[in-house]
Motif scaffolding. Structure first.
Motif, PDB file in Angstrom:
ATOM      1  N   ILE A  25     -22.406  15.958   6.979  1.00  0.00           N
ATOM      2  CA  ILE A  25     -23.494  15.199   7.593  1.00  0.00           C
ATOM      3  C   ILE A  25     -23.237  15.067   9.088  1.00  0.00           C
ATOM      4  N   ALA A  26     -24.328  15.066   9.873  1.00  0.00           N
ATOM      5  CA  ALA A  26     -24.222  14.894  11.315  1.00  0.00           C
ATOM      6  C   ALA A  26     -25.471  14.165  11.805  1.00  0.00           C
ATOM      7  N   TRP A  27     -25.312  13.394  12.879  1.00  0.00           N
ATOM      8  CA  TRP A  27     -26.464  12.742  13.506  1.00  0.00           C
ATOM      9  C   TRP A  27     -27.071  13.696  14.534  1.00  0.00           C
ATOM     10  N   GLN A  28     -28.410  13.814  14.491  1.00  0.00           N
ATOM     11  CA  GLN A  28     -29.136  14.624  15.461  1.00  0.00           C
ATOM     12  C   GLN A  28     -30.061  13.717  16.264  1.00  0.00           C
ATOM     13  N   ASP A  29     -29.973  13.767  17.587  1.00  0.00           N
ATOM     14  CA  ASP A  29     -30.881  12.960  18.392  1.00  0.00           C
ATOM     15  C   ASP A  29     -32.290  13.537  18.298  1.00  0.00           C
TER      16      ASP A  29
END
Length: 664
Positions: free
Chosen positions: A378-382
């Motif tokens: 999982i990763a945060w994407q702006d």
């Protein structure tokens, strides 16, 4: 050798997640662990050590010959050489057991790159390549890896041994005690660790280790092993071997339910996602499975939608709910990969975006750091990255969670894939169940026997309570959902379907292989209408507009004329806690009587199950709106209830989907 203990020097990490192992090499090329000042194996060779110490020390391969299943529990996966040597021995043995299950604990797993590096010159190059190809993301979970068509299974438990051992549900026939030296990794050889191992030892189990330290021999003796010294290896004078021979064997608790011991045959009622998953779980254990359904073909009701999302969820802190769906989604992605690659199942699992308009980047990254999950999960994407990934720019751009192994699947294709190997019979409407001469029978409205087997799984979604004659309280709520399918070339789309990636926010969208776009879906309680409605298309289009999928003018212009839009209606079987029901159903009358008699009922295992005196009755339902993620793992957990095989999830996750839990 490895280091799953609680006091590892490498445990000081920047986040709450797993801390990968560091691997270096001595002057002679022997791999070592700088954080422990110890080697992973002797210079004489990892495979030679594994064969002498662990295989021969446990009487293998002879002890597994002729067995249906043989289970090995290892206390340190390390580089994986013991597993590879054992797998190679199993392959070479014409009298091998039907199924080999290898459970291994590891607090500091290798990164994929390091695993590939240490196995470039492996004695078993082909097997090592398969292991490297299947190496999971480094999440603190139990990861099931399948080899030899599922006949060899590696259950990798990533986390601290003292913390993860209580959650294991298995009976080990052999113990591989393989950690760094007791002087360097004391807790892996502690009295507390041996006490926690004791619960997992099968009758007649053996144990072996390269260590001859007094603490190791005393630890084994304390849990009922008869301990001996044996000739050592690689410069060591002695190793330790042992056989479980306790002076006193305590009786099984009254609530202990032995696995099914008769013919390995099961009948499953229902051929949607739940029934297909139940069949899949039992087929993997070598069972014969018959599946019947009232429809002529499998997956003909709600599971017949052209597409559905498949992904995990993320919570901070890491909740039971999030852990279940992470484990389930990881398992589904692994199982589905070959079918997707061959084209047998439509879909894609190369990324899914969950938009989060109420979450800013600082808070999102703080939550992710607190939980410590790896970027390959999982990763945060702006907002800018989210738009680039999804192909969409909504009216109010926002960031979101990108699930690397999420995406979408065709529910019907996936159901049919899971059913491969089972016998399917359609057009059979079951009205009643009964047990006769040790068999569960499914009867039609005229009392005719449609099918029978010693084990029965009810997977009839919202029809399950009626089949159980309402003796088991199933907190299932019917939730109506209508999807909308935008035809290929529909003028209101703001993105080409070939550029659209699966995403959700308020509503969801995914591109089908033929150029159509699926969006929706409604969530309606107390609504029995089976007709596709223009008002629901309107609702779905409005939400698609907010996602940025549909142009505002095109959406509004289309609200009065929905003739070119397709869609489907189905009812999800939803539980209050949004988790499935998998296991033997509770007998509500017996539970009430036990409660009035002040019997202890706090542990789920103590609660009486329907037809406890006869056995063989199980349930799988309540998949709700996340069935594509949950189904396969829930079916495998159910199969371990039935067969006694090691459970592929920790005890608290199995309890979380047990029908005995209180969901409302």
């Amino acid at each position: 050798m490895s280091a799953p203990s609680a006091s590892a020097p490498a445990a000081s990490a920047a986040s709450a997640g797993l801390s990968p192992a560091r691997v270096a090499f001595d002057a002679d090329g022997t791999p070592c662990a700088p954080d422990y000042g110890d080697v992973y194996h002797t210079a004489a060779g990892a495979f030679a050590q594994a064969r002498h110490v662990f295989l021969a020390g446990n009487g293998l391969p002879g002890r597994w010959q002729g067995r249906e299943r043989f289970v090995i529990l290892e206390t340190g996966f390390g580089l994986g050489n013991n597993f590879l040597a054992t797998w190679a021995a199993w392959r070479a043995d014409p009298q091998r057991c039907e199924r080999l299950v290898f459970i291994s604990l590891e607090k500091h797993p290798l990164t994929p790159g390091d695993l590939a590096r240490v196995h470039r010159a492996s004695e078993e190059t082909a097997l090592a390549a398969e292991l490297v190809a299947q190496w999971p993301p480094l999440t603190p979970d139990l990861h099931a890896l399948d080899f030899e068509g599922g006949r060899v299974q590696l259950l990798l438990v990533f986390g601290d041994a003292l913390q993860t051992l209580p959650g294991l549900q298995a009976e080990a026939d052999a113990l591989y005690l393989d950690g760094f030296a007791p002087s360097r990794n004391a807790e892996l050889w502690s009295a507390e660790l041996f006490r926690r191992l004791a619960r997992l030892v099968a009758p007649g189990a053996t144990a072996a280790t390269w260590s001859a330290a007094r603490a190791v021999r005393d630890g084994l003796a304390s849990i009922g092993f008869a301990v001996e010294r044996a000739p050592g290896f690689g410069g060591k004078r002695d190793i330790t071997v042992a056989r479980h021979a306790p002076r006193f064997v305590p009786p099984r608790p009254a609530a202990w339910r032995p696995p099914h011991a008769g013919p390995r045959q099961a009948l499953v009622i229902g051929a949607g996602l739940a029934g297909a998953a139940a069949a899949h779980g039992l087929l993997r254990q070598g069972w014969q499975v018959e599946v019947i359904d009232r429809q002529a073909a499998p997956a003909a009701e709600t599971s017949g939608n052209p597409g559905g999302l498949m992904h995990g969820i993320f919570n901070a802190p890491d909740s039971l709910h999030a852990r279940w769906f992470r484990a389930a989604a990881l398992r589904t992605a692994r199982l589905a990969a070959p079918a997707l690659a061959s084209g047998r199942v439509a879909g894609r699992l190369d990324g899914f975006l969950r938009l989060e308009p109420r979450l800013d980047e600082a808070r999102a990254r703080g939550q992710l750091a607190a939980v410590g999950l790896p970027a390959d999960w999982i990763a945060w994407q702006d907002a800018e990255a989210a738009a680039a990934f999804s192909g969409l720019t909504g009216d109010e751009p926002c960031g979101g969670w990108q699930f690397r192994q999420g995406g979408w699947l065709s529910p019907a294709d996936w159901s049919r894939h899971l059913l491969q190997g089972a016998t399917f019979r359609g057009g059979l409407a079951v009205q009643r169940l009964q047990r006769e001469n040790g068999l569960w029978q499914a009867l039609d409205a005229d009392g005719r026997v449609l099918a029978a087997a010693p084990v029965l799984v009810v997977a009839a979604a919202l029809g399950s309570p009626a089949l159980l004659q309402d003796r088991a309280r199933l907190p299932l709520v019917p939730v109506r959902g209508q999807t909308t399918v935008l035809p290929a070339g529909w003028p209101g789309l703001r993105v080409r379907p070939s550029q659209l990636r699966p995403l959700s926010g308020q509503g969801y969208a995914l591109a089908l292989p033929d150029g159509r776009v699926l969006t929706g879906a409604t969530t309606q309680h107390d609504d029995p209408d089976p007709q596709v409605r223009a008002a629901d298309h309107r609702h779905n289009l409005q939400r698609a507009q907010r996602l940025g999928l549909v142009a505002a003018g095109a959406a509004l212009a289309s609200l009065d004329d929905q003739g070119d839009l397709d869609g489907r209606v189905g009812w999800r079987a939803v539980t209050p806690d949004r988790l499935p029901l998998a296991g033997p159903p509770v007998d509500e009358a017996a539970l009430a009587a036990a409660a009035s008699g002040r019997q202890r009922l706090d542990a789920l295992r103590l609660r009486p199950r329907l037809h406890d005196g006869q056995g063989g009755l199980y349930l799988l339902t309540g998949l709700g709106s996340r069935g594509l993620a949950s189904a396969a793992l829930a079916g495998e957990v159910l199969a371990t209830w039935i067969t006694g095989a090691p459970c592929p999830v920790a005890a608290d996750l199995r309890d979380a989907i047990d029908p005995a839990r209180r969901t409302g």
